[in-house]
Design an enzyme around this catalytic site. Structure first.
Site, PDB file in Angstrom:
ATOM      1  N   SER A  90       0.804  -1.224   0.000  1.00 46.38           N
ATOM      2  CA  SER A  90       0.000   0.000   0.000  1.00 46.38           C
ATOM      3  C   SER A  90       0.841   1.281   0.000  1.00 46.38           C
ATOM      4  O   SER A  90       0.490   2.239  -0.694  1.00 46.38           O
ATOM      5  CB  SER A  90      -0.962   0.003   1.200  1.00 46.38           C
ATOM      6  OG  SER A  90      -1.895  -1.034   1.050  1.00 46.38           O
ATOM      7  N   THR A  95      -5.225  -3.912   7.820  1.00 47.07           N
ATOM      8  CA  THR A  95      -5.016  -5.243   7.278  1.00 47.07           C
ATOM      9  C   THR A  95      -5.049  -6.265   8.406  1.00 47.07           C
ATOM     10  O   THR A  95      -5.323  -5.917   9.573  1.00 47.07           O
ATOM     11  CB  THR A  95      -3.725  -5.275   6.408  1.00 47.07           C
ATOM     12  OG1 THR A  95      -3.622  -6.556   5.807  1.00 47.07           O
ATOM     13  CG2 THR A  95      -2.473  -4.984   7.208  1.00 47.07           C
ATOM     14  N   LYS A 110      -9.184  -6.160  10.939  1.00 49.40           N
ATOM     15  CA  LYS A 110     -10.318  -5.593  10.195  1.00 49.40           C
ATOM     16  C   LYS A 110     -11.622  -5.592  11.016  1.00 49.40           C
ATOM     17  O   LYS A 110     -12.427  -4.674  10.897  1.00 49.40           O
ATOM     18  CB  LYS A 110     -10.519  -6.353   8.881  1.00 49.40           C
ATOM     19  CG  LYS A 110      -9.388  -6.140   7.875  1.00 49.40           C
ATOM     20  CD  LYS A 110      -9.664  -6.845   6.563  1.00 49.40           C
ATOM     21  CE  LYS A 110      -8.454  -6.749   5.637  1.00 49.40           C
ATOM     22  NZ  LYS A 110      -8.698  -7.329   4.320  1.00 49.40           N
ATOM     23  N   ASP A 140     -12.637  -4.165  -0.463  1.00 48.06           N
ATOM     24  CA  ASP A 140     -12.139  -5.326  -1.217  1.00 48.06           C
ATOM     25  C   ASP A 140     -13.088  -5.684  -2.362  1.00 48.06           C
ATOM     26  O   ASP A 140     -12.650  -5.989  -3.470  1.00 48.06           O
ATOM     27  CB  ASP A 140     -11.964  -6.533  -0.293  1.00 48.06           C
ATOM     28  CG  ASP A 140     -10.783  -6.346   0.658  1.00 48.06           C
ATOM     29  OD1 ASP A 140      -9.835  -5.620   0.296  1.00 48.06           O
ATOM     30  OD2 ASP A 140     -10.806  -6.923   1.759  1.00 48.06           O
ATOM     31  N   GLY A 196     -12.968 -17.707   2.344  1.00 44.56           N
ATOM     32  CA  GLY A 196     -12.318 -16.864   3.347  1.00 44.56           C
ATOM     33  C   GLY A 196     -12.843 -15.425   3.255  1.00 44.56           C
ATOM     34  O   GLY A 196     -13.898 -15.167   2.669  1.00 44.56           O
ATOM     35  N   GLY A 197     -12.069 -14.502   3.820  1.00 45.68           N
ATOM     36  CA  GLY A 197     -12.481 -13.096   3.822  1.00 45.68           C
ATOM     37  C   GLY A 197     -12.619 -12.521   2.422  1.00 45.68           C
ATOM     38  O   GLY A 197     -13.549 -11.760   2.136  1.00 45.68           O
ATOM     39  N   ARG A 251     -13.242 -26.301   0.510  1.00 50.07           N
ATOM     40  CA  ARG A 251     -12.822 -27.538   1.180  1.00 50.07           C
ATOM     41  C   ARG A 251     -13.631 -27.735   2.472  1.00 50.07           C
ATOM     42  O   ARG A 251     -14.163 -28.789   2.724  1.00 50.07           O
ATOM     43  CB  ARG A 251     -11.321 -27.434   1.497  1.00 50.07           C
ATOM     44  CG  ARG A 251     -10.765 -28.572   2.298  1.00 50.07           C
ATOM     45  CD  ARG A 251      -9.292 -28.387   2.526  1.00 50.07           C
ATOM     46  NE  ARG A 251      -8.962 -27.131   3.215  1.00 50.07           N
ATOM     47  CZ  ARG A 251      -7.736 -26.750   3.520  1.00 50.07           C
ATOM     48  NH1 ARG A 251      -6.703 -27.486   3.172  1.00 50.07           N
ATOM     49  NH2 ARG A 251      -7.528 -25.618   4.155  1.00 50.07           N
TER      50      ARG A 251
HETATM   51  P1  ATR Z   1      -8.610 -14.895   2.912  1.00 56.95           P
HETATM   52  O1  ATR Z   1      -9.331 -14.405   4.131  1.00 56.95           O
HETATM   53  O2  ATR Z   1      -7.455 -14.028   2.496  1.00 56.95           O
HETATM   54  O3  ATR Z   1      -9.525 -15.169   1.758  1.00 56.95           O
HETATM   55  P2  ATR Z   1      -8.338 -17.517   4.163  1.00 56.95           P
HETATM   56  O4  ATR Z   1      -9.390 -17.265   5.130  1.00 56.95           O
HETATM   57  O5  ATR Z   1      -7.075 -18.122   4.681  1.00 56.95           O
HETATM   58  O6  ATR Z   1      -7.866 -16.247   3.314  1.00 56.95           O
HETATM   59  O7  ATR Z   1      -8.948 -18.428   3.021  1.00 56.95           O
HETATM   60  C1  ATR Z   1      -8.178 -19.156   2.199  1.00 56.95           C
HETATM   61  C2  ATR Z   1      -9.074 -20.046   1.334  1.00 56.95           C
HETATM   62  O8  ATR Z   1      -8.217 -20.953   0.663  1.00 56.95           O
HETATM   63  C3  ATR Z   1     -10.072 -20.868   2.128  1.00 56.95           C
HETATM   64  O9  ATR Z   1     -11.254 -21.015   1.368  1.00 56.95           O
HETATM   65  C4  ATR Z   1      -9.348 -22.206   2.264  1.00 56.95           C
HETATM   66  O10 ATR Z   1     -10.190 -23.321   2.442  1.00 56.95           O
HETATM   67  P3  ATR Z   1     -10.675 -23.780   3.927  1.00 56.95           P
HETATM   68  O11 ATR Z   1     -11.740 -22.827   4.333  1.00 56.95           O
HETATM   69  O12 ATR Z   1     -11.148 -25.164   3.768  1.00 56.95           O
HETATM   70  O13 ATR Z   1      -9.450 -23.658   4.810  1.00 56.95           O
HETATM   71  C5  ATR Z   1      -8.656 -22.273   0.936  1.00 56.95           C
HETATM   72  N1  ATR Z   1      -7.517 -23.186   0.958  1.00 56.95           N
HETATM   73  C6  ATR Z   1      -6.297 -22.951   1.457  1.00 56.95           C
HETATM   74  N2  ATR Z   1      -5.491 -24.029   1.316  1.00 56.95           N
HETATM   75  C7  ATR Z   1      -6.250 -24.992   0.719  1.00 56.95           C
HETATM   76  C8  ATR Z   1      -6.002 -26.332   0.291  1.00 56.95           C
HETATM   77  N3  ATR Z   1      -4.804 -26.911   0.458  1.00 56.95           N
HETATM   78  N4  ATR Z   1      -7.019 -27.009  -0.311  1.00 56.95           N
HETATM   79  C9  ATR Z   1      -8.220 -26.440  -0.494  1.00 56.95           C
HETATM   80  N5  ATR Z   1      -8.521 -25.171  -0.101  1.00 56.95           N
HETATM   81  C10 ATR Z   1      -7.551 -24.457   0.493  1.00 56.95           C
END
Ligand code: ATR
Length: 281
Positions: A19, A64, A68, A105, A133-134, A156
């Site tokens: 940033s 960040t 948040k 975002d 995720g977020g 997943r």
């Molecule tokens: P952010 O908030 O930045 O989006 P996050 O909350 O860490 O990051 O989300 C990462 C995403 O990647 C999640 O959807 C995660 O799946 P889970 O909710 O099941 O953890 C996904 N992700 C990360 N590693 C993964 C893997 N090896 N296989 C499948 N999904 C994965």
């Protein structure tokens, strides 16, 4: 407030944040007497820090990970997206010194596609979001704001996809990863919001065989810029948009609130950030 306007990025840690590069570029480009700093805020200090922003000398800040939610809770006024997500990434003080918060975002996601793939939302029957995720939450908000008929989230951990679907109502559906094949054939837009495919992370294994050729494919991963997903999509003739533009566009509203100019995401800025990412890869 008189004199130099100060803003910055707050979080724990903030060392990796791009940033300052983005806002520094715009401050110079528009000849503004302002600063944009890296401001580390430890978890113990976060509540007090955001709670007293009005007397800190800052006009506002980005927020960040992991603050948040704490930042949103400290605000007097939240925009629609921040309210929905319970998380704010952009804070500013209004004319009455009230703390306002936004979550930009989703706007960053929209701004990137609007710029790089004009007309991308003309056909909006079905979008697929990989991950829950977020970032996925912000993107589902963005797609809802553009009235997508169906948004299908695959994750997943299906419970996390369910949470988002429950929050956004009847047009948003949650599925486990193994159901992806059922929906790929009717999708207009495919978005990867997982960390899969990022340098150092596991690969995103996906067979795009059934995806319509007219579908747009985009990835929020931007290291590498051309992820395997984007390469695979481009090779079969799908339109693709890389993820770095979301990072740039999410910064626009904050700069405008603090420094009074709506900045442009131009090619030189994109180049600057890409060079920096390459240098520090
Ligand atoms: P952010 O908030 O930045 O989006 P996050 O909350 O860490 O990051 O989300 C990462 C995403 O990647 C999640 O959807 C995660 O799946 P889970 O909710 O099941 O953890 C996904 N992700 C990360 N590693 C993964 C893997 N090896 N296989 C499948 N999904 C994965």
């Amino acid at each position: 407030m008189t004199g130099k306007i100060r803003a910055g990025v707050t979080g724990w840690p903030v060392t990796q944040s791009r940033s300052p590069l983005v806002h520094g570029y715009w401050l110079k480009k528009y000849g503004i007497d302002g600063s944009y700093e890296k401001i580390p805020v430890s978890p113990e200090d976060a509540e007090a820090f955001y709670g007293s922003l009005a007397t800190s000398g800052l006009k506002g800040c980005n927020v960040t990970i992991p603050h948040k939610e704490t930042a949103a809770a400290a605000c007097n006024i939240l925009d629609q997206a921040a309210k929905k997500m319970g998380a704010a990434n952009t804070l500013w003080l209004d004319d009455e010194n009230r703390l306002c918060g936004a979550n930009t975002d989703g706007l960053g996601f929209l701004g990137n596609l609007d710029q790089m793939a004009p007309g991308w939302d003309d056909k909006r029957d079905c979008a697929i979001v990989l991950g829950a995720g977020g970032a996925a939450r912000a993107i589902v908000w963005a797609l809802s704001s553009r009235n997508f008929t169906e948004v299908h989230i695959f994750n997943r951990t299906v419970e996390k996809a369910n949470e988002i679907a429950d929050q956004f109502g009847s047009a948003v559906y949650a599925h486990s990863w193994d159901k992806l094949g059922t929906f790929l054939g009717k999708t207009d837009l495919l978005i990867n919001t997982t960390s899969l495919g990022m340098a150092g992370k596991a690969a995103l294994e996906i067979d795009l065989g059934d995806l319509p050729k007219e579908a747009l494919v985009t990835d929020i991963v931007y290291v590498p810029l051309m992820t395997d997903l984007l390469k695979q999509a481009a090779a079969r003739g799908n339109r693709t948009v890389d993820g770095v533009g979301m990072l740039l566009h999410q910064a626009v509203p904050g700069f405008e609130k603090w420094f009074g100019v709506r900045p442009e995401v131009d090619d030189d800025l994109r180049r600057l950030v890409l060079d920096d990412l390459e240098k520090n890869a």
